[in-house]
Design an enzyme around this catalytic site. Structure first.
Site, PDB file in Angstrom:
ATOM      1  N   HIS A  15      -3.847   1.871   7.213  1.00 58.93           N
ATOM      2  CA  HIS A  15      -3.757   1.444   5.805  1.00 58.93           C
ATOM      3  C   HIS A  15      -3.200   0.021   5.701  1.00 58.93           C
ATOM      4  O   HIS A  15      -2.234  -0.233   4.977  1.00 58.93           O
ATOM      5  CB  HIS A  15      -2.910   2.426   4.997  1.00 58.93           C
ATOM      6  N   GLU A  42      -2.337  11.095   4.727  1.00 59.17           N
ATOM      7  CA  GLU A  42      -1.754   9.950   5.406  1.00 59.17           C
ATOM      8  C   GLU A  42      -0.283  10.214   5.683  1.00 59.17           C
ATOM      9  O   GLU A  42       0.435  10.631   4.773  1.00 59.17           O
ATOM     10  CB  GLU A  42      -1.904   8.680   4.562  1.00 59.17           C
TER      11      GLU A  42
END
Length: 349
Positions: free
Chosen positions: A316, A297
Protein backbone atom coordinates in the site's frame (compact mmCIF):
# COMPACT_ATOMS: atom_id res chain seq x y z
CA UNK A 1 -13.94 35.89 17.26
CA UNK A 2 -11.52 34.99 20.08
CA UNK A 3 -8.16 36.77 20.32
CA UNK A 4 -6.25 33.48 20.10
CA UNK A 5 -7.31 30.36 18.28
CA UNK A 6 -6.63 26.97 19.80
CA UNK A 7 -5.85 24.28 17.25
CA UNK A 8 -5.13 20.55 17.52
CA UNK A 9 -2.87 18.82 15.00
CA UNK A 10 -2.99 15.01 15.14
CA UNK A 11 -0.37 13.58 12.83
CA UNK A 12 1.65 10.42 12.31
CA UNK A 13 4.96 9.35 10.81
CA UNK A 14 3.90 10.29 7.28
CA UNK A 15 2.13 13.62 7.80
CA UNK A 16 3.37 14.71 11.20
CA UNK A 17 1.76 17.11 13.62
CA UNK A 18 4.75 19.41 13.14
CA UNK A 19 4.20 19.42 9.37
CA UNK A 20 0.50 20.24 9.82
CA UNK A 21 1.21 22.87 12.46
CA UNK A 22 3.87 24.56 10.35
CA UNK A 23 1.49 24.88 7.42
CA UNK A 24 -1.26 26.26 9.65
CA UNK A 25 1.07 28.76 11.29
CA UNK A 26 2.22 30.01 7.89
CA UNK A 27 -1.34 30.32 6.60
CA UNK A 28 -2.73 32.02 9.70
CA UNK A 29 0.25 34.38 9.89
CA UNK A 30 -0.75 35.89 6.57
CA UNK A 31 -1.11 33.45 3.73
CA UNK A 32 -2.81 34.07 0.43
CA UNK A 33 -5.77 35.78 2.11
CA UNK A 34 -3.49 38.06 4.20
CA UNK A 35 -5.22 37.24 7.47
CA UNK A 36 -3.09 37.27 10.61
CA UNK A 37 -4.55 35.26 13.47
CA UNK A 38 -2.65 34.28 16.61
CA UNK A 39 -2.98 30.61 17.47
CA UNK A 40 -1.75 28.04 19.95
CA UNK A 41 -1.34 24.52 18.60
CA UNK A 42 -1.45 21.25 20.51
CA UNK A 43 0.33 18.42 18.71
CA UNK A 44 0.14 14.65 18.92
CA UNK A 45 1.46 11.91 16.63
CA UNK A 46 0.47 8.28 16.30
CA UNK A 47 2.92 5.54 15.30
CA UNK A 48 1.27 4.86 11.93
CA UNK A 49 2.48 3.32 9.67
CA UNK A 50 4.67 1.37 12.14
CA UNK A 51 1.43 0.52 13.96
CA UNK A 52 -1.35 -0.33 11.45
CA UNK A 53 -4.56 1.65 11.28
CA UNK A 54 -7.86 0.01 12.21
CA UNK A 55 -11.60 0.58 12.41
CA UNK A 56 -12.30 2.41 15.69
CA UNK A 57 -15.65 3.30 17.28
CA UNK A 58 -17.53 3.69 14.01
CA UNK A 59 -14.76 5.25 11.90
CA UNK A 60 -12.44 3.50 9.46
CA UNK A 61 -8.71 3.35 8.77
CA UNK A 62 -7.78 5.32 11.89
CA UNK A 63 -4.74 5.39 14.16
CA UNK A 64 -4.61 6.78 17.67
CA UNK A 65 -6.51 6.86 20.96
CA UNK A 66 -9.96 8.48 20.69
CA UNK A 67 -10.09 9.26 24.42
CA UNK A 68 -6.75 11.07 24.33
CA UNK A 69 -7.78 12.95 21.20
CA UNK A 70 -11.09 13.91 22.81
CA UNK A 71 -9.23 15.36 25.79
CA UNK A 72 -7.07 17.47 23.47
CA UNK A 73 -10.05 18.59 21.38
CA UNK A 74 -12.02 19.94 24.34
CA UNK A 75 -12.05 23.72 23.92
CA UNK A 76 -10.31 23.64 20.50
CA UNK A 77 -11.44 25.69 17.51
CA UNK A 78 -10.02 23.36 14.84
CA UNK A 79 -8.88 19.76 14.62
CA UNK A 80 -6.54 18.90 11.76
CA UNK A 81 -5.39 15.35 11.09
CA UNK A 82 -4.35 12.73 8.60
CA UNK A 83 -5.93 9.60 10.08
CA UNK A 84 -6.57 10.15 13.79
CA UNK A 85 -9.89 8.62 14.97
CA UNK A 86 -12.32 11.55 14.95
CA UNK A 87 -15.11 9.60 16.61
CA UNK A 88 -18.40 10.82 18.05
CA UNK A 89 -16.63 11.09 21.40
CA UNK A 90 -14.06 13.44 19.88
CA UNK A 91 -16.67 15.58 18.12
CA UNK A 92 -18.75 15.85 21.29
CA UNK A 93 -15.67 16.91 23.25
CA UNK A 94 -15.30 19.87 20.91
CA UNK A 95 -18.96 20.85 20.92
CA UNK A 96 -19.43 24.57 21.48
CA UNK A 97 -15.96 25.61 20.31
CA UNK A 98 -14.97 23.38 17.39
CA UNK A 99 -15.48 25.23 14.10
CA UNK A 100 -13.86 22.90 11.58
CA UNK A 101 -12.31 19.46 11.16
CA UNK A 102 -9.64 19.15 8.49
CA UNK A 103 -8.56 15.77 7.11
CA UNK A 104 -5.65 15.35 4.70
CA UNK A 105 -7.24 12.43 2.86
CA UNK A 106 -9.25 11.97 -0.28
CA UNK A 107 -12.26 10.91 1.81
CA UNK A 108 -12.81 11.52 5.54
CA UNK A 109 -13.35 7.86 6.43
CA UNK A 110 -11.68 8.35 9.82
CA UNK A 111 -14.27 10.99 10.81
CA UNK A 112 -17.77 10.39 12.17
CA UNK A 113 -19.26 12.73 9.59
CA UNK A 114 -22.79 12.27 10.95
CA UNK A 115 -21.69 13.38 14.42
CA UNK A 116 -19.90 16.38 12.93
CA UNK A 117 -23.03 17.36 10.97
CA UNK A 118 -25.16 17.10 14.10
CA UNK A 119 -22.72 19.43 15.87
CA UNK A 120 -22.71 21.81 12.84
CA UNK A 121 -18.97 21.33 12.37
CA UNK A 122 -17.86 21.30 8.70
CA UNK A 123 -15.42 18.61 7.61
CA UNK A 124 -12.95 19.58 4.89
CA UNK A 125 -10.81 17.03 3.09
CA UNK A 126 -8.63 16.69 0.00
CA UNK A 127 -10.11 14.81 -2.98
CA UNK A 128 -7.34 13.68 -5.29
CA UNK A 129 -4.64 14.60 -2.79
CA UNK A 130 -2.31 11.77 -3.89
CA UNK A 131 -3.32 11.53 -7.52
CA UNK A 132 0.15 12.39 -8.85
CA UNK A 133 1.91 9.76 -6.74
CA UNK A 134 -0.65 7.04 -7.48
CA UNK A 135 -0.77 7.81 -11.20
CA UNK A 136 3.02 7.64 -11.50
CA UNK A 137 3.05 4.37 -9.53
CA UNK A 138 0.42 2.90 -11.86
CA UNK A 139 2.23 3.76 -15.06
CA UNK A 140 5.66 2.82 -13.69
CA UNK A 141 4.54 -0.57 -12.43
CA UNK A 142 2.61 -1.26 -15.63
CA UNK A 143 5.84 -0.86 -17.56
CA UNK A 144 7.76 -3.06 -15.12
CA UNK A 145 5.15 -5.82 -15.00
CA UNK A 146 4.47 -5.88 -18.74
CA UNK A 147 8.18 -6.38 -19.37
CA UNK A 148 8.61 -8.98 -16.59
CA UNK A 149 11.14 -6.82 -14.74
CA UNK A 150 10.19 -7.64 -11.11
CA UNK A 151 10.71 -11.38 -11.62
CA UNK A 152 13.92 -10.75 -13.56
CA UNK A 153 15.30 -8.51 -10.80
CA UNK A 154 14.36 -11.02 -8.10
CA UNK A 155 16.10 -13.80 -10.04
CA UNK A 156 19.26 -11.75 -10.42
CA UNK A 157 19.25 -10.97 -6.69
CA UNK A 158 19.24 -14.76 -6.12
CA UNK A 159 22.25 -15.13 -8.43
CA UNK A 160 20.38 -16.23 -11.57
CA UNK A 161 21.26 -14.50 -14.84
CA UNK A 162 18.17 -15.09 -16.98
CA UNK A 163 19.01 -14.24 -20.58
CA UNK A 164 15.88 -16.11 -21.67
CA UNK A 165 13.94 -12.86 -21.20
CA UNK A 166 14.92 -12.15 -24.80
CA UNK A 167 12.94 -15.13 -26.09
CA UNK A 168 10.13 -13.73 -28.22
CA UNK A 169 7.37 -15.48 -26.31
CA UNK A 170 8.57 -13.96 -23.03
CA UNK A 171 8.96 -10.39 -24.22
CA UNK A 172 6.35 -7.83 -23.17
CA UNK A 173 4.42 -5.05 -24.86
CA UNK A 174 5.45 -1.40 -24.84
CA UNK A 175 2.84 1.08 -23.64
CA UNK A 176 2.74 2.77 -27.05
CA UNK A 177 1.40 -0.49 -28.49
CA UNK A 178 -0.96 -1.29 -25.60
CA UNK A 179 -4.60 -0.67 -24.85
CA UNK A 180 -5.14 0.16 -21.20
CA UNK A 181 -8.58 -0.02 -19.60
CA UNK A 182 -9.31 2.12 -16.54
CA UNK A 183 -12.16 1.05 -14.27
CA UNK A 184 -13.05 4.36 -12.66
CA UNK A 185 -12.27 7.79 -14.09
CA UNK A 186 -12.10 10.04 -11.07
CA UNK A 187 -9.15 12.32 -10.32
CA UNK A 188 -6.58 9.51 -10.22
CA UNK A 189 -7.99 7.65 -13.21
CA UNK A 190 -8.02 10.82 -15.32
CA UNK A 191 -4.40 11.57 -14.44
CA UNK A 192 -3.37 8.00 -15.32
CA UNK A 193 -5.13 8.44 -18.67
CA UNK A 194 -3.18 11.65 -19.35
CA UNK A 195 0.16 10.00 -18.56
CA UNK A 196 -0.67 6.98 -20.69
CA UNK A 197 -1.53 9.28 -23.58
CA UNK A 198 1.97 10.73 -23.43
CA UNK A 199 3.34 7.21 -23.99
CA UNK A 200 1.02 6.70 -26.95
CA UNK A 201 -1.23 4.10 -25.33
CA UNK A 202 -4.87 3.67 -26.32
CA UNK A 203 -6.99 4.34 -23.24
CA UNK A 204 -10.47 2.95 -22.53
CA UNK A 205 -12.43 3.85 -19.40
CA UNK A 206 -15.51 2.51 -17.68
CA UNK A 207 -17.24 4.78 -15.18
CA UNK A 208 -21.05 5.17 -15.12
CA UNK A 209 -20.63 8.53 -13.37
CA UNK A 210 -17.86 10.01 -15.51
CA UNK A 211 -18.33 13.29 -17.33
CA UNK A 212 -17.80 12.67 -21.07
CA UNK A 213 -16.00 16.00 -21.38
CA UNK A 214 -13.56 14.97 -18.64
CA UNK A 215 -12.91 11.69 -20.44
CA UNK A 216 -12.21 13.50 -23.69
CA UNK A 217 -9.79 15.91 -22.02
CA UNK A 218 -7.97 12.98 -20.42
CA UNK A 219 -7.73 11.14 -23.72
CA UNK A 220 -9.94 8.21 -22.70
CA UNK A 221 -12.86 6.64 -24.56
CA UNK A 222 -15.80 5.67 -22.33
CA UNK A 223 -17.00 2.11 -22.92
CA UNK A 224 -18.98 -0.59 -21.15
CA UNK A 225 -17.17 -2.86 -18.72
CA UNK A 226 -17.45 -5.91 -20.98
CA UNK A 227 -15.83 -4.05 -23.89
CA UNK A 228 -13.07 -2.76 -21.64
CA UNK A 229 -12.22 -6.18 -20.22
CA UNK A 230 -12.16 -7.88 -23.60
CA UNK A 231 -10.20 -5.14 -25.34
CA UNK A 232 -7.45 -4.21 -22.88
CA UNK A 233 -3.89 -5.42 -22.49
CA UNK A 234 -3.87 -3.87 -19.01
CA UNK A 235 -6.86 -3.31 -16.70
CA UNK A 236 -6.22 -0.77 -13.94
CA UNK A 237 -8.68 -0.21 -11.10
CA UNK A 238 -9.51 3.30 -9.87
CA UNK A 239 -13.07 2.90 -8.58
CA UNK A 240 -14.24 3.75 -5.07
CA UNK A 241 -15.34 0.82 -2.94
CA UNK A 242 -19.13 0.58 -2.77
CA UNK A 243 -21.56 -2.31 -2.62
CA UNK A 244 -21.84 -1.88 -6.39
CA UNK A 245 -18.09 -2.18 -6.98
CA UNK A 246 -17.18 -4.81 -4.36
CA UNK A 247 -15.64 -7.76 -6.30
CA UNK A 248 -16.26 -5.93 -9.58
CA UNK A 249 -13.33 -8.06 -10.77
CA UNK A 250 -14.68 -11.53 -10.03
CA UNK A 251 -14.15 -14.87 -11.76
CA UNK A 252 -16.41 -13.90 -14.66
CA UNK A 253 -14.66 -10.56 -15.16
CA UNK A 254 -11.24 -12.20 -15.08
CA UNK A 255 -12.35 -14.79 -17.62
CA UNK A 256 -13.55 -11.94 -19.85
CA UNK A 257 -10.12 -10.27 -19.80
CA UNK A 258 -7.86 -10.67 -22.79
CA UNK A 259 -5.55 -13.73 -22.46
CA UNK A 260 -2.09 -12.66 -21.37
CA UNK A 261 -3.30 -9.34 -19.98
CA UNK A 262 -2.29 -7.60 -16.75
CA UNK A 263 -4.39 -6.46 -13.77
CA UNK A 264 -3.33 -3.42 -11.71
CA UNK A 265 -5.05 -2.58 -8.42
CA UNK A 266 -4.09 0.53 -6.44
CA UNK A 267 -7.63 1.35 -5.32
CA UNK A 268 -9.06 -1.08 -2.75
CA UNK A 269 -8.40 -4.77 -2.21
CA UNK A 270 -12.11 -5.51 -1.94
CA UNK A 271 -12.62 -4.64 -5.61
CA UNK A 272 -11.04 -7.98 -6.56
CA UNK A 273 -11.97 -11.57 -5.76
CA UNK A 274 -8.47 -12.59 -4.67
CA UNK A 275 -9.10 -16.35 -4.92
CA UNK A 276 -10.39 -15.97 -8.47
CA UNK A 277 -7.38 -13.82 -9.38
CA UNK A 278 -5.01 -16.47 -8.04
CA UNK A 279 -6.72 -19.10 -10.19
CA UNK A 280 -6.52 -16.86 -13.28
CA UNK A 281 -2.79 -16.40 -12.72
CA UNK A 282 -2.15 -20.08 -11.99
CA UNK A 283 -3.91 -21.09 -15.20
CA UNK A 284 -1.84 -18.66 -17.24
CA UNK A 285 -4.91 -16.76 -18.42
CA UNK A 286 -3.38 -13.55 -17.03
CA UNK A 287 0.23 -12.57 -17.58
CA UNK A 288 0.47 -11.00 -14.15
CA UNK A 289 -0.88 -8.54 -11.62
CA UNK A 290 0.30 -5.41 -9.82
CA UNK A 291 -1.21 -5.29 -6.33
CA UNK A 292 -0.73 -2.43 -3.89
CA UNK A 293 -3.93 -3.11 -1.91
CA UNK A 294 -5.32 -6.27 -0.35
CA UNK A 295 -8.33 -7.66 1.48
CA UNK A 296 -7.55 -7.79 4.36
CA UNK A 297 -4.57 -5.53 5.00
CA UNK A 298 -2.00 -6.62 5.74
CA UNK A 299 -2.56 -9.85 3.81
CA UNK A 300 -2.12 -13.18 5.56
CA UNK A 301 1.45 -14.45 5.62
CA UNK A 302 0.39 -17.47 3.57
CA UNK A 303 -1.46 -15.49 0.89
CA UNK A 304 -0.61 -17.39 -2.33
CA UNK A 305 -0.74 -14.20 -4.42
CA UNK A 306 2.36 -12.87 -2.67
CA UNK A 307 4.42 -15.81 -3.95
CA UNK A 308 2.83 -16.12 -7.37
CA UNK A 309 5.25 -15.56 -10.29
CA UNK A 310 4.13 -12.56 -12.28
CA UNK A 311 2.72 -10.72 -9.26
CA UNK A 312 4.34 -7.40 -8.38
CA UNK A 313 3.06 -6.73 -4.84
CA UNK A 314 3.79 -3.71 -2.65
CA UNK A 315 2.48 -2.81 0.83
CA UNK A 316 0.00 0.00 0.00
CA UNK A 317 2.70 2.46 -1.06
CA UNK A 318 1.27 3.96 -4.25
CA UNK A 319 0.27 7.19 -2.53
CA UNK A 320 3.46 7.62 -0.51
CA UNK A 321 5.62 10.52 -1.67
CA UNK A 322 7.28 13.56 -0.16
CA UNK A 323 5.05 15.79 -2.26
CA UNK A 324 1.85 14.15 -1.00
CA UNK A 325 2.80 14.80 2.63
CA UNK A 326 4.01 18.36 2.16
CA UNK A 327 1.34 19.52 -0.26
CA UNK A 328 -1.46 17.92 1.76
CA UNK A 329 -0.42 19.91 4.81
CA UNK A 330 -0.41 23.15 2.84
CA UNK A 331 -3.75 22.46 1.18
CA UNK A 332 -5.57 21.50 4.37
CA UNK A 333 -4.16 24.54 6.16
CA UNK A 334 -5.66 26.73 3.45
CA UNK A 335 -9.04 25.04 3.76
CA UNK A 336 -9.13 25.21 7.55
CA UNK A 337 -8.02 28.84 7.55
CA UNK A 338 -10.81 29.70 5.11
CA UNK A 339 -13.39 28.43 7.59
CA UNK A 340 -11.76 30.00 10.65
CA UNK A 341 -11.61 33.41 9.00
CA UNK A 342 -15.21 33.31 7.84
CA UNK A 343 -14.45 32.61 4.22
CA UNK A 344 -16.28 29.29 4.25
CA UNK A 345 -14.96 25.96 3.12
CA UNK A 346 -12.84 25.98 0.01
CA UNK A 347 -12.91 23.81 -3.08
CA UNK A 348 -11.56 20.75 -1.26
CA UNK A 349 -14.65 20.39 0.96
Amino acid sequence: MTDTLRLVCAGDRFISADLLAGALEAELAGGARRHALPATIDRVDSDWPTAPFADVDGVREASGDPAALAALTRGAHALVTHLAPVTREVVEAGRGTLRVIGVTRGGPVNVDVAAAAEASVPVVHLPGRNLGAVAEYCVGTMICAMRGLPDAAAGLARGRWDAEGFRYERTGTELRAATVGLVGLGAVGARVAELLGAFGATVLAHDPYADPATARRAGARLVGLDELLAGSDVVSLHARLTEETRHIVDAAALAAMRPGSLLVNTARGELVDAAALDRALESGHLRGAVLDVFDPEPPAAGDPLLRRPGVFATPHLAGASTQVAEESAVRIAREVAAVLTGGGAGRDT
